[in-house]
Design a protein around this motif. Structure first.
Motif, PDB file in Angstrom:
ATOM      1  N   TYR A 162     -12.041 -13.716 140.835  1.00  0.00           N
ATOM      2  CA  TYR A 162     -13.091 -13.300 140.014  1.00  0.00           C
ATOM      3  C   TYR A 162     -12.815 -13.530 138.467  1.00  0.00           C
ATOM      4  O   TYR A 162     -13.425 -14.035 137.410  1.00  0.00           O
ATOM      5  CB  TYR A 162     -13.637 -11.984 140.056  1.00  0.00           C
ATOM      6  N   ILE A 163     -11.421 -13.048 138.074  1.00  0.00           N
ATOM      7  CA  ILE A 163     -11.159 -13.134 136.616  1.00  0.00           C
ATOM      8  C   ILE A 163     -10.773 -14.415 136.108  1.00  0.00           C
ATOM      9  O   ILE A 163     -10.653 -14.848 135.151  1.00  0.00           O
ATOM     10  CB  ILE A 163      -9.873 -12.170 136.287  1.00  0.00           C
ATOM     11  N   LYS A 178     -18.797 -16.119 137.505  1.00  0.00           N
ATOM     12  CA  LYS A 178     -18.908 -14.595 137.443  1.00  0.00           C
ATOM     13  C   LYS A 178     -20.105 -13.929 137.912  1.00  0.00           C
ATOM     14  O   LYS A 178     -20.290 -13.129 138.520  1.00  0.00           O
ATOM     15  CB  LYS A 178     -18.229 -14.017 136.313  1.00  0.00           C
ATOM     16  N   GLU A 219     -17.278  -2.284 142.774  1.00  0.00           N
ATOM     17  CA  GLU A 219     -16.674  -1.153 142.104  1.00  0.00           C
ATOM     18  C   GLU A 219     -15.411  -1.259 141.308  1.00  0.00           C
ATOM     19  O   GLU A 219     -15.023  -0.792 140.235  1.00  0.00           O
ATOM     20  CB  GLU A 219     -16.470   0.012 142.928  1.00  0.00           C
ATOM     21  N   GLN A 220     -14.568  -2.490 141.864  1.00  0.00           N
ATOM     22  CA  GLN A 220     -13.240  -2.862 141.327  1.00  0.00           C
ATOM     23  C   GLN A 220     -13.300  -3.864 140.207  1.00  0.00           C
ATOM     24  O   GLN A 220     -12.268  -4.148 139.426  1.00  0.00           O
ATOM     25  CB  GLN A 220     -12.341  -3.431 142.543  1.00  0.00           C
ATOM     26  N   LEU A 221     -14.647  -4.344 140.027  1.00  0.00           N
ATOM     27  CA  LEU A 221     -14.486  -5.379 138.845  1.00  0.00           C
ATOM     28  C   LEU A 221     -14.565  -4.684 137.378  1.00  0.00           C
ATOM     29  O   LEU A 221     -15.214  -3.766 137.100  1.00  0.00           O
ATOM     30  CB  LEU A 221     -16.009  -6.096 138.885  1.00  0.00           C
ATOM     31  N   ASP A 222     -13.774  -4.986 136.518  1.00  0.00           N
ATOM     32  CA  ASP A 222     -13.555  -4.441 135.128  1.00  0.00           C
ATOM     33  C   ASP A 222     -14.745  -4.965 134.188  1.00  0.00           C
ATOM     34  O   ASP A 222     -14.671  -6.001 133.434  1.00  0.00           O
ATOM     35  CB  ASP A 222     -12.216  -4.945 134.546  1.00  0.00           C
ATOM     36  N   ASN A 223     -16.051  -4.681 134.753  1.00  0.00           N
ATOM     37  CA  ASN A 223     -17.162  -5.100 134.020  1.00  0.00           C
ATOM     38  C   ASN A 223     -18.394  -3.838 133.942  1.00  0.00           C
ATOM     39  O   ASN A 223     -18.966  -3.658 134.973  1.00  0.00           O
ATOM     40  CB  ASN A 223     -17.920  -6.135 134.935  1.00  0.00           C
ATOM     41  N   GLN A 224     -18.477  -3.453 132.510  1.00  0.00           N
ATOM     42  CA  GLN A 224     -19.234  -2.277 132.584  1.00  0.00           C
ATOM     43  C   GLN A 224     -20.576  -2.426 132.850  1.00  0.00           C
ATOM     44  O   GLN A 224     -21.380  -1.508 133.389  1.00  0.00           O
ATOM     45  CB  GLN A 224     -19.266  -1.921 130.816  1.00  0.00           C
ATOM     46  N   GLN A 268     -20.930  -1.829 136.445  1.00  0.00           N
ATOM     47  CA  GLN A 268     -20.810  -0.540 136.794  1.00  0.00           C
ATOM     48  C   GLN A 268     -22.286   0.154 136.561  1.00  0.00           C
ATOM     49  O   GLN A 268     -22.650   1.275 137.240  1.00  0.00           O
ATOM     50  CB  GLN A 268     -19.685   0.133 136.075  1.00  0.00           C
TER      51      GLN A 268
END
Length: 269
Positions: free
Chosen positions: A212-213, A220, A248-253, A256
Motif C-alpha cells: 500500500y505505501i 491506494k 484498520e492498519q492503514l495510516d489513513n485518517q 478510519q
C-alpha cells in the motif's frame, strides 16, 4: 502473513523430506500450509555454529542415497550455505516430485542466479501442483529477476495452492521495485474480486496491505474501495476479517473515519 496463513504453516520444516509417504499424505490437502514462516528466524552465534556443522553433514547426504538426500534437502530448506548450490540445481530435473519440491524450497532459502530459468520452467510446465506451489514461493526470493509476469500468470491461471503463494511472492516483487508494484497490485486487486478460493482472496488482501505505501494515490484509493467492498460483501467471514484488519492498519485518517461511519450506521459490528 495473516493469522490464517500463519496457522497453515504451523507444522514448519520438521516433516519436510524426512518421510516421503508422510509428505505425500500432507500434500494431499491442496491448501495445506508450507513450511515457510519459520525459516526466517534470526540465529544466535551458537545456532550458527550448529548450523555450520549440520550443513557439513547435509552436503554429504546430498551426494548419498535417496533417503539421505532427502534429509540433506531438509537441512538446506532451513539453512543457507552456498556450497549446496551445485548439488541442488540438478535435483530440479529429478523424476520424484518430492525431490523436486524439496530442491525448489531449498533454492528459495538459498537463492542462486543459475536457478532462475529452471524455476521459471517448473512454474510454467511442471505437472505436479506441489512443485509449482513451492516454486511460486521460492520465486519471491528472486525479486530482482524477471519473475513478475510468470507470477501474475500463475495467480491468474493455476490451482488454488499455487495462486496462494503467487500472491505472496508478488508482494515481494512489488516491494523490491516501484516499477513492479503497479502491475503486481493491479493483478492482486483483480484476483481479490474474482478468485473463487477464500484463502487466496485473503492473501491478496495481505499482499496489497504490504504494498500500500508504495502505490500511487489512485491505486491506494482503488485498494481501499476494494477492501471496503470485500468487508461489506464477501461471503466468507475470514476474508471480511482480513479486509477489516488491513483497513484498520492503514495510516489513513479518512479510512478510519469511513470505518467508524460504517460501525455507527450498523453496517459493521
Amino acid at each position: 502473513m495473516s493469522d490464517v496463513n500463519q496457522n497453515l504453516s504451523k507444522e514448519g520444516l520438521a516433516n519436510l523430506a524426512i518421510d516421503p509417504d508422510l509428505l505425500a499424505r500432507e500434500l494431499a490437502a491442496q491448501l495445506a500450509g508450507d513450511p515457510l514462516d519459520e525459516i526466517e528466524l534470526d540465529e544466535t552465534d551458537e545456532d550458527l555454529v550448529n548450523s555450520s556443522k549440520e550443513c557439513d553433514i547435509a552436503l554429504k547426504w546430498l551426494q548419498s542415497g535417496n533417503e539421505e538426500r532427502l534429509q540433506g534437502l531438509r537441512v538446506f530448506c532451513e539453512h543457507r550455505d552456498s556450497r549446496a548450490l551445485p548439488f541442488l540445481l540438478p535435483l530440479l530435473d529429478e523424476p520424484s516430485p518430492v525431490v523436486r519440491m524439496s530442491a525448489v524450497y531449498a533454492l528459495g532459502r538459498n537463492p542462486c542466479p543459475q536457478a532462475i530459468d529452471l524455476l521459471l520452467h517448473l512454474l510454467r510446465f511442471d505437472s505436479n501442483a506441489y512443485v509449482r506451489k513451492a516454486t511460486a514461493w521460492s520465486l519471491g526470493n528472486y525479486s530482482n529477476a524477471p519473475v513478475l509476469e510468470p507470477l501474475i500468470n500463475a495467480l491468474k491461471q493455476d490451482v488454488a495452492a499455487v495462486r496462494l503463494w503467487a500472491s505472496s511472492s508478488l508482494a515481494e516483487v512489488g516491494l523490491n521495485s516501484l516499477e513492479s508494484s503497479l502491475p503486481a497490485a493491479n493483478q492482486l486487486l483483480e484476483s481479490l474480486q474474482i478468485d473463487g478460493e477464500p484463502i487466496v482472496r485473503s492473501n491478496c488482501i495481505w499482499s496489497l496491505g504490504r504494498l500500500y505505501i508504495h502505490l500511487s494515490e489512485e491505486i491506494k484509493i482503488h485498494t481501499v474501495e476494494a477492501f471496503i467492498s470485500v468487508l461489506l460483501n464477501d461471503r466468507e467471514p475470514s476474508v471480511r476479517y482480513e479486509a477489516r484488519t488491513a483497513l484498520e492498519q492503514l495510516d489513513n485518517q479518512e479510512v478510519q473515519r469511513k470505518l467508524k461511519s460504517l460501525i455507527d450506521d450498523g453496517q459493521l459490528v
